[in-house]
Motif scaffolding. Sequence first.
Motif, short mmCIF file in Angstrom:
data_model
loop_
_atom_site.label_atom_id
_atom_site.label_comp_id
_atom_site.label_asym_id
_atom_site.label_seq_id
_atom_site.Cartn_x
_atom_site.Cartn_y
_atom_site.Cartn_z
N TRP A 20 0.85 -1.34 0.14
CA TRP A 20 -0.01 -0.07 0.16
C TRP A 20 0.85 1.00 0.11
CZ3 TRP A 20 0.70 3.47 3.67
CH2 TRP A 20 1.08 3.15 4.99
N GLU A 21 2.10 1.12 0.65
CA GLU A 21 3.01 2.50 0.53
C GLU A 21 3.18 3.04 -0.84
OE1 GLU A 21 3.81 -0.52 3.98
OE2 GLU A 21 3.64 -0.75 2.01
N SER A 22 3.22 1.90 -1.83
CA SER A 22 3.39 2.43 -3.30
C SER A 22 2.32 3.56 -3.70
CB SER A 22 3.70 1.36 -4.33
OG SER A 22 2.49 0.79 -4.43
N SER A 23 1.25 3.22 -3.18
CA SER A 23 0.16 3.98 -3.51
C SER A 23 0.34 5.46 -2.75
CB SER A 23 -1.30 3.45 -3.15
OG SER A 23 -2.37 4.34 -3.47
N GLU A 24 0.66 5.47 -1.63
CA GLU A 24 1.01 6.71 -0.78
C GLU A 24 2.15 7.69 -1.59
OE1 GLU A 24 1.51 8.36 3.68
OE2 GLU A 24 1.89 6.16 3.42
N PHE A 25 3.15 6.71 -1.76
CA PHE A 25 4.09 7.46 -2.90
C PHE A 25 3.64 8.02 -4.15
CE2 PHE A 25 7.13 6.80 -6.42
CZ PHE A 25 8.09 7.78 -6.11
N GLU A 26 2.80 7.41 -4.86
CA GLU A 26 2.12 7.82 -6.15
C GLU A 26 1.32 8.98 -5.89
OE1 GLU A 26 0.40 4.14 -7.33
OE2 GLU A 26 2.35 3.34 -8.33
N PHE A 27 0.51 8.90 -4.73
CA PHE A 27 -0.11 10.40 -4.50
C PHE A 27 0.69 11.24 -4.07
CE2 PHE A 27 -2.73 12.78 -1.50
CZ PHE A 27 -3.63 13.46 -2.28
N GLY A 28 1.90 11.26 -3.43
CA GLY A 28 2.72 12.09 -3.21
C GLY A 28 3.36 12.75 -4.75
#
Length: 170
Positions: A20-28
């Motif tokens: 899920w952290e990749s989704s947080e990175f992508e939003f950033g």
Amino acid sequence: MPAGDRRIVSSRHLAEGQGWESSEFEFGMIIAYNSFSRWMQRCMAAAGMGELSPLEILVLHNTNHRDREKRLTDICFLLNIEDTHTVNYALRKLLKMGLLASEKRGKEVFYKTSEEGRALCERYRKVREECLLEPLSRGGVAGQDLRDIASTLRVLSGFYDQAGRAASSL
């Protein structure tokens, strides 16, 4: 959920389960890209040329880089852009505005910044220094920290490029 476990994402369906952290990175990345695009346009407007798009600004700066002539393919490669027609359109607009000059040699066209284009890049540099670099430094984000972030972003871009090639083959 404790404050440290909150997920800041743009698409909850992409943040389920492992990774899920990749989704947080992508939003950033999304909000950083949009902020960066706005910043480039406002900086360029302050430098005297508010009608340029973010891509046109990137193409102008890339063409000005190291005061060397560039071909369309060089610019696309260095900016990691596959859609050459968008860069070609930007080059034509910059030529028409007198910010670039071109020379055809055989089948290839070489571009370089004109005197007006170099002066505009210099004005942009001064606005950038005053409005961005000083606050970054005062905020504690400068020097090696920025180099480390840039290195990480280059590595991640390679993973996204590879994943894009893999997705194209599905």
